[in-house]
Scaffold this motif. Structure first.
Motif, PDB file in Angstrom:
ATOM      1  N   ALA A  94     -27.935 -10.424 -31.612  1.00 18.48           N
ATOM      2  CA  ALA A  94     -28.374 -11.301 -30.333  1.00 18.48           C
ATOM      3  C   ALA A  94     -27.560 -12.582 -29.930  1.00 18.48           C
ATOM      4  O   ALA A  94     -27.240 -12.822 -28.917  1.00 18.48           O
ATOM      5  CB  ALA A  94     -30.174 -11.319 -29.453  1.00 18.48           C
ATOM      6  N   ASN A  95     -28.504 -13.265 -31.302  1.00 18.20           N
ATOM      7  CA  ASN A  95     -27.417 -14.487 -31.676  1.00 18.20           C
ATOM      8  C   ASN A  95     -26.535 -14.314 -31.466  1.00 18.20           C
ATOM      9  O   ASN A  95     -25.563 -15.455 -30.901  1.00 18.20           O
ATOM     10  CB  ASN A  95     -28.928 -15.058 -32.765  1.00 18.20           C
ATOM     11  N   VAL A 108     -25.033 -14.115 -27.769  1.00 17.53           N
ATOM     12  CA  VAL A 108     -24.907 -14.724 -27.032  1.00 17.53           C
ATOM     13  C   VAL A 108     -23.890 -16.162 -27.479  1.00 17.53           C
ATOM     14  O   VAL A 108     -23.140 -16.860 -27.046  1.00 17.53           O
ATOM     15  CB  VAL A 108     -26.291 -15.647 -27.197  1.00 17.53           C
ATOM     16  N   ALA A 112     -20.755 -17.186 -24.876  1.00 19.96           N
ATOM     17  CA  ALA A 112     -20.946 -18.438 -24.725  1.00 19.96           C
ATOM     18  C   ALA A 112     -19.553 -19.286 -25.015  1.00 19.96           C
ATOM     19  O   ALA A 112     -19.040 -20.190 -24.035  1.00 19.96           O
ATOM     20  CB  ALA A 112     -22.268 -19.325 -24.844  1.00 19.96           C
ATOM     21  N   THR A 146     -27.465 -15.967 -36.960  1.00 21.70           N
ATOM     22  CA  THR A 146     -26.343 -14.675 -36.807  1.00 21.70           C
ATOM     23  C   THR A 146     -26.312 -13.014 -37.594  1.00 21.70           C
ATOM     24  O   THR A 146     -26.390 -13.793 -39.272  1.00 21.70           O
ATOM     25  CB  THR A 146     -24.832 -15.494 -36.430  1.00 21.70           C
TER      26      THR A 146
END
Length: 280
Positions: free
Chosen positions: A74-75, A78, A82, A227
């Motif tokens: 998920a990290n 994102v 982004a 990550t």
């Protein structure tokens, strides 16, 4: 028209060379998949096989039990999304200026973009760390996203500049003759033709950020913010001994998002950039 030309034997040789090249590229991934499904007894065998004799999902269960893979994924997701969105948003107007307004200044800027790609990571990490420290962005995903944008922006700018130059300026001139302003021309005429370039650039930025390891290792210290590439190193023991089964399973899962994203948008990348350029 086929890209393979020549007589029958020559064409067969071309196909054979292409097949050999594809197998060369696919070998690491295929071996990774095979290792991910092998039990511990087969991983230690002196005579490894391509296809697991007794395939198992224990490596995947062990990988999720040992490390927080979902949180790390998920990290990474994102940060990668982004970075891709911001890099494309920033690079698009800059690329348009470099492509449409040529001068010594824009030529120097383009040259600097190319040269900046030769800078090694080690040369940049200390200044980046000090800047992020002053901004209170060390050990944070926004800080990592900022680094990814800065790192991918030069190549994204170089890519988009080429796409903008491939769009005939006559189309914009025709729109201006019809009464369209500069903003409407950019939105209605130029932007749709840049769609394949925007997708390709976003894919590049996404994959670069998703696979990046060095910056994430240095900037992220809290385990909850790390990550996926950093978490994969946790499957290595203190003396460098790797837990091959869980490591291969986790690495296989880590490669899937990039493959899925590419599979979903690859037709968009290969579409003709000037599709629909003819005025109706």
């Amino acid at each position: 028209m086929s890209v393979f030309r020549g007589s029958g034997p020559a064409r067969a040789g071309q196909y054979a060379a292409l097949l050999a090249y594809l197998l060369f590229l696919a070998f690491p991934f295929l071996w990774l998949v095979s290792t991910a499904f092998k039990p511990a007894t087969e991983l230690g065998s002196l005579h490894p096989t391509w296809i697991p004799r007794d395939p198992t999902l224990d490596n995947f269960r062990q990988a999720f039990d040992e490390q927080p893979l979902l949180r790390a994924a998920a990290n990474s997701l994102v940060a990668a999304l982004a970075a891709a969105v911001v890099a494309v948003a920033v690079a698009t107007p800059m690329a348009y200026v470099l492509a449409r307004h040529r001068s010594r200044l824009t030529a120097a800027a383009t040259g600097w973009v190319v040269v900046s790609q030769a800078f090694p990571f080690v040369l940049l990490i200390i200044p980046l760390f000090l800047v992020l420290k002053n901004l209170h962005l060390v050990n944070s995903l926004p800080g990592l996203v900022l680094v990814y944008v800065v790192w991918s922006l030069p190549f994204a700018l170089w890519m988009l500049t080429g796409y903008v130059r491939a769009v005939p300026a006559e189309l914009e001139e025709a729109a201006a003759v019809d009464g369209a302003g500069r903003l409407r021309t950019l939105v209605s005429v130029t932007a749709p033709l840049l769609a394949p370039g925007l997708v390709a650039t976003a894919l590049f930025a996404f994959v670069t950020a998703w696979n990046e390891f060095f910056f994430a290792l240095v900037l992220l210290k809290t385990p909850e913010k790390q990550t996926l590439p950093v978490v994969l190193t946790h499957f290595l023991g203190a003396e460098g001994a790797a837990d091959l089964g869980p490591l291969a399973a986790a690495a296989f899962l880590a490669t899937l998002p990039s493959l899925v994203v590419f599979a979903l948008i690859q037709r968009r990348i290969t579409d003709g950039m000037l599709t629909g350029a003819v005025k109706s």
